[in-house]
Design a protein around this motif. Sequence first.
Motif, PDB file in Angstrom:
ATOM      1  N   ARG A 208       0.834  -1.220   0.000  1.00 21.84           N
ATOM      2  CA  ARG A 208       0.000   0.000   0.000  1.00 21.84           C
ATOM      3  C   ARG A 208       0.862   1.260   0.000  1.00 21.84           C
ATOM      4  O   ARG A 208       0.529   2.253  -0.620  1.00 21.84           O
ATOM      5  CB  ARG A 208      -0.898   0.001   1.238  1.00 21.84           C
ATOM      6  N   TYR A 209       1.969   1.200   0.738  1.00 20.68           N
ATOM      7  CA  TYR A 209       2.823   2.390   0.828  1.00 20.68           C
ATOM      8  C   TYR A 209       3.962   2.368  -0.198  1.00 20.68           C
ATOM      9  O   TYR A 209       4.779   3.285  -0.226  1.00 20.68           O
ATOM     10  CB  TYR A 209       3.403   2.522   2.247  1.00 20.68           C
ATOM     11  N   GLY A 210       4.037   1.300  -0.968  1.00 20.73           N
ATOM     12  CA  GLY A 210       5.083   1.201  -1.993  1.00 20.73           C
ATOM     13  C   GLY A 210       6.487   1.099  -1.419  1.00 20.73           C
ATOM     14  O   GLY A 210       7.438   1.655  -1.968  1.00 20.73           O
ATOM     15  N   VAL A 211       6.637   0.362  -0.297  1.00 14.39           N
ATOM     16  CA  VAL A 211       7.961   0.195   0.334  1.00 14.39           C
ATOM     17  C   VAL A 211       8.463  -1.227   0.059  1.00 14.39           C
ATOM     18  O   VAL A 211       7.715  -2.195   0.278  1.00 14.39           O
ATOM     19  CB  VAL A 211       7.864   0.405   1.871  1.00 14.39           C
ATOM     20  N   PRO A 212       9.702  -1.392  -0.397  1.00 14.57           N
ATOM     21  CA  PRO A 212      10.237  -2.747  -0.583  1.00 14.57           C
ATOM     22  C   PRO A 212      10.201  -3.538   0.730  1.00 14.57           C
ATOM     23  O   PRO A 212      10.470  -2.977   1.795  1.00 14.57           O
ATOM     24  CB  PRO A 212      11.686  -2.510  -1.038  1.00 14.57           C
ATOM     25  N   PHE A 213       9.879  -4.822   0.626  1.00 14.46           N
ATOM     26  CA  PHE A 213       9.741  -5.678   1.812  1.00 14.46           C
ATOM     27  C   PHE A 213      10.690  -6.869   1.668  1.00 14.46           C
ATOM     28  O   PHE A 213      10.546  -7.671   0.750  1.00 14.46           O
ATOM     29  CB  PHE A 213       8.277  -6.132   1.917  1.00 14.46           C
ATOM     30  N   PHE A 214      11.663  -6.956   2.575  1.00 15.81           N
ATOM     31  CA  PHE A 214      12.658  -8.034   2.517  1.00 15.81           C
ATOM     32  C   PHE A 214      12.607  -8.899   3.771  1.00 15.81           C
ATOM     33  O   PHE A 214      12.325  -8.410   4.865  1.00 15.81           O
ATOM     34  CB  PHE A 214      14.072  -7.460   2.337  1.00 15.81           C
ATOM     35  N   LEU A 215      12.914 -10.172   3.585  1.00 19.02           N
ATOM     36  CA  LEU A 215      12.999 -11.095   4.719  1.00 19.02           C
ATOM     37  C   LEU A 215      14.466 -11.351   5.047  1.00 19.02           C
ATOM     38  O   LEU A 215      15.284 -11.499   4.133  1.00 19.02           O
ATOM     39  CB  LEU A 215      12.322 -12.425   4.370  1.00 19.02           C
ATOM     40  N   ASP A 216      14.783 -11.373   6.345  1.00 19.84           N
ATOM     41  CA  ASP A 216      16.061 -11.919   6.801  1.00 19.84           C
ATOM     42  C   ASP A 216      15.743 -13.389   7.023  1.00 19.84           C
ATOM     43  O   ASP A 216      15.121 -13.765   8.026  1.00 19.84           O
ATOM     44  CB  ASP A 216      16.496 -11.202   8.079  1.00 19.84           C
TER      45      ASP A 216
END
Length: 463
Positions: A208-216
Amino acid sequence: MRREIRAEPYRIKMVEPMTLPSRERRVARMVEAGYNPFSLRSRDVYIDLLTDSGTGAMSDLQWAALLSGDESYAGSDSFYRLEQAVQAVMGFRHVIPTHQGRGAENVLLSTLMPEGGKLVPNNMHFDTTKAHVLHKRGEPVDLPVPVAYSPSVRQDFKGNMDSEALESLLSRRRADVPLIIMTLTCNSGGGQPVSMANLREVSQIAGRYGVPFFLDACRFAENAYFIKEREPGYAACSIGQIVREMMSYADGCTMSAKKDALVNIGGFLATNDPALYRQATVWAVLFEGFPTYGGLAGRDMEAMAQGLYEVIDEEYLADRIGQVAYLAERVRLAGAPIVEPPGGHAVYIDAGALLPHLKPYEFPGWAMSVALYIEGGVRAVEIGTVLAGRKAGTGEHDHPRLELLRLAVPRRVYTHRHMDAVGDAVAAVVEKKRQLPGLFFTYEAPVLRHFTARFGTLQEWPG
Ligand code: PLI
């Protein structure tokens, strides 16, 4: 239905002799080490639970894979086998190998936060992630669910992120957030898992906010096992299916292959975003090496590829997580309170609760780590005031909310009898708990002080 596991699902083909040094020798070694378990030589340690990172045993197939390593500088076949394994197991298209997990963190953060002054939300940052965010002049923001700070409360997914807090942060500061990270499992919070529902929710907020989402993704397979065991709707899924769904919610991951890729060294950055991949390869070449070896030998990539297939085996995971649960039960029976429920890779003893006569500035978790070595030759790591360091502004100790001692279990290395011996060592410490003295620094480095610190004891150590 899960099959009943009666014993370790492997047999031992090669052994590494070790021995319990005498008590006299353990005391002498600990005094020489300045009461710092990091300064002990491993030959003086009986059961080493300092970390589960890079300390596991490889399988026969992994050792065999080493021999097929293609050591070409560019375009190595071993890279393509690793890439294929990441695509098959995790579903990410682009893969950049790195020398270990922190190398992948450095490449990712160099790509996504080239300027300072940014906020990076995480369920809870692990030390290296936090250090890299700070190094890029950013601010690490931990947003765990509040129950993460209540060690005795048993809940299924104490590794979850507080999605309301995330939403609130983004609504105020979207422009300052270059990425969101979720650590699976949440190491700094007791190795607690994150639910699929929480991953989905955070992914939707990020979208929704257009932020990249990464998993450790260090301990992704252990996380998937907990989802299968605990989350409604997943009991009939295979671990492979659960892993692919977990990863499908993210734009990519950083990985320390020293954990759930079952190797002694290695890591990677993976993503589905071709533009980010191209950008990241620029930093990878600078920091790690050409993008088809990334600081690793071809043989390391072969072993990693094989490890990724092995780690999603349900029988392996049932044994692995079952062994940690078994150790937790032994520690409870010995009379030491732990972070409940036990996590996937370690048991965290609540040393602050066990040793209430020691103030946080007398380092109860550290005192317990010294006692555990002296009583049973067991090495563990304090996750408390010593590790936390000092506040930048005032120079005071940056006391964390909990004073813990982590017993991390290496993969496929020790048997249940070793865990019994650890339980006996904890019982011996509990017996002497009121006599355990606090500690004070005789040497303290300005950064990462826990590795090299030396201590004195406030009273004589009990015999
Ligand atoms: O030690 P590395 O550089 O391969 O991985 C760094 C790292 C990143 N994230 C998380 C969650 C970790 O647990 C982690 C390393 N953990 C260590 C060394 C540990 O003892 O837990």
